[in-house]
Design an enzyme around this catalytic site. Structure first.
Site, short mmCIF file in Angstrom:
data_model
loop_
_atom_site.label_atom_id
_atom_site.label_comp_id
_atom_site.label_asym_id
_atom_site.label_seq_id
_atom_site.Cartn_x
_atom_site.Cartn_y
_atom_site.Cartn_z
N HIS A 236 0.73 -1.26 0.02
CA HIS A 236 0.04 -0.04 -0.10
C HIS A 236 0.84 1.44 -0.15
O HIS A 236 2.13 1.17 0.15
CB HIS A 236 -0.92 0.03 1.10
CG HIS A 236 -0.43 -0.06 2.67
ND1 HIS A 236 0.02 1.18 3.20
CD2 HIS A 236 -0.03 -0.96 3.43
CE1 HIS A 236 0.64 0.95 4.38
NE2 HIS A 236 0.27 -0.37 4.52
N CYS A 253 2.96 -4.77 6.51
CA CYS A 253 2.89 -4.73 5.08
C CYS A 253 4.07 -4.15 4.51
O CYS A 253 5.02 -3.88 4.86
CB CYS A 253 1.88 -3.84 5.04
SG CYS A 253 0.20 -4.09 5.70
#
Length: 407
Positions: A236, A253
């Protein structure tokens, strides 16, 4: 007076204790043009050029160029810090006495980002080599992503007749506790072979995730057999207030700048694009890649032929002693099932299409293969999407350790 080397730049260039008054770099010290893919982070390239100018002692030009970059990207904190240190160094002073402990910590985080960016720029030259993690790409995979967790880099590859061709690479942030996720909440980024499952746009996300997110299918089938837990592993973007985050700052992430994310997203096919998360990329020649590709394809083909020949004994020899099936059968239970089924077969046909092969990171001599399987016999037919994990044993033979239709 020769200005003292700004601490951030000195460390990023491995020049701690040196000075930047006289040129110390030559044209040969810059990475060759062939090492730079056609798509790249423009802001990073400009910042690295500024650092190279500073290394040569050309502070005035470096400051002018950096000023333009900051005007265009005021949220690029690393660029702002380099600018401040260059200004202080040009005056022959040091910035260290001017900052407190909290600021020093934030500065150290930016230093780590600078080191990661510069080391990649200085040391990476693929020269036509390919990552050994991508053995073969099926036509359905137009692109593939490799995240080098140890070096904070995301690589984008195009499918060039089954082989990966480097298109772009971007600086990335990983989990605050590093790589090798094992459990929920351990703040680590997983190591393995995954695929993008969906795309979440800006309107579906809190500001923390920037302009979008690409979730991946962690934990996959192998992770689950290894007892790994957790969820919500995404690629992301970043909040708009910053251009990038420090090397280890996420909850697991892989995080990249928003403009880099947009370039990546444009080439992702949801449900298809593979994402390999690895601790270091082993770049090999096309000939070396062909060797492992030939080996694995031969093993798969022999496995298929033994099935079509209804040679149950030979077929079962391709399954490891520690094999586990999608239904949870171990080797003994699977063998009993296969013998029972094959006893009713007069003929079998097995066709394989869309074959992809990935060397599995973090495992000893393991590959993950995916393919479409069309099975036909005298009394049954089916079409399935298969995922298998093959491992080369001490005897040199490749055997299946895990077979699943849901991964």
């Amino acid at each position: 007076m020769t200005p003292a080397a700004p601490r951030l730049i000195a460390l990023a260039l491995g020049l701690l204790g040196g000075t930047l008054g006289a040129p110390s770099a030559t044209a040969d010290s810059e990475p060759p043009a062939t090492s730079r893919p056609p798509l790249h982070s423009e802001a990073e390239t400009r910042l690295m050029t500024v650092i190279a100018l500073a290394r040569q002692g050309d502070y005035n030009r470096a400051i002018d160029d950096l000023s333009d970059l900051i005007d265009e990207r005021p949220n690029f904190r690393l660029a702002q810090l380099v600018y401040g240190e260059l200004m202080v160094a040009r005056a022959g002073r040091s910035i260290d006495p001017l900052i407190g402990e909290d600021v020093a910590k934030r500065r150290d985080a930016l230093l780590a980002e600078a080191e990661s960016r510069w080391n990649h720029r200085s040391n990476t030259a693929t020269d036509g080599r390919v990552p050994n993690a991508i053995v073969q790409l099926a036509p359905e995979h137009e692109h593939a992503i490799v995240a080098d967790l140890d070096h904070n880099r995301v690589y984008l590859f195009a499918n060039d007749d089954g082989a990966p061709r480097l298109m772009a690479d971007f600086y990335a942030t990983i989990g605050s506790s590093g790589a090798g996720k094992e459990a929920e909440g351990d703040m680590r980024t997983p190591v393995g072979v995954y695929h993008v499952t969906r795309y979440l746009n800006d309107n579906q996300l809190p500001e923390l995730y920037g302009i979008g997110a690409l979730p991946v299918n962690y934990p996959n089938a192998l992770d689950r057999t290894r007892g790994r837990t957790g969820h919500g592993i995404w690629l992301h973007g970043v909040p708009r207030a910053t251009y990038a985050r420090s090397p280890q700052a996420s909850e697991g992430c892989v995080v990249i700048a928003n403009d880099d994310f947009e370039r990546l997203r444009e080439r992702v096919d949801v449900g298809a694009t593979p994402v390999i998360m690895t601790q270091g990329v082993d770049w090999v020649s096309p000939a070396e890649a062909e060797t492992i590709r030939t080996e694995v394809r031969a093993a798969i083909e022999d496995w298929r032929h033994s099935w079509e020949a209804i040679d149950t004994s030979a077929h079962l020899a391709y399954y490891d002693a520690d094999f586990v099936s999608d239904e949870g059968r171990d080797k003994a239970a699977y063998a009993a099932y296969k013998k029972k089924v094959n006893a009713r077969k007069e003929k079998i046909s097995v066709d394989i299409d869309q074959l992809s092969i990935f060397r599995y990171p973090g495992e000893q001599e393991m590959v993950k293969v995916t393919f479409d399987q069309a099975y036909r016999s005298n009394n049954y037919r089916s079409k399935d999407r298969k995922t298998q994990y093959w491992q080369r044993n001490d005897d040199g033979r490749w055997r299946i350790v895990l077979d699943t239709e849901a991964d």
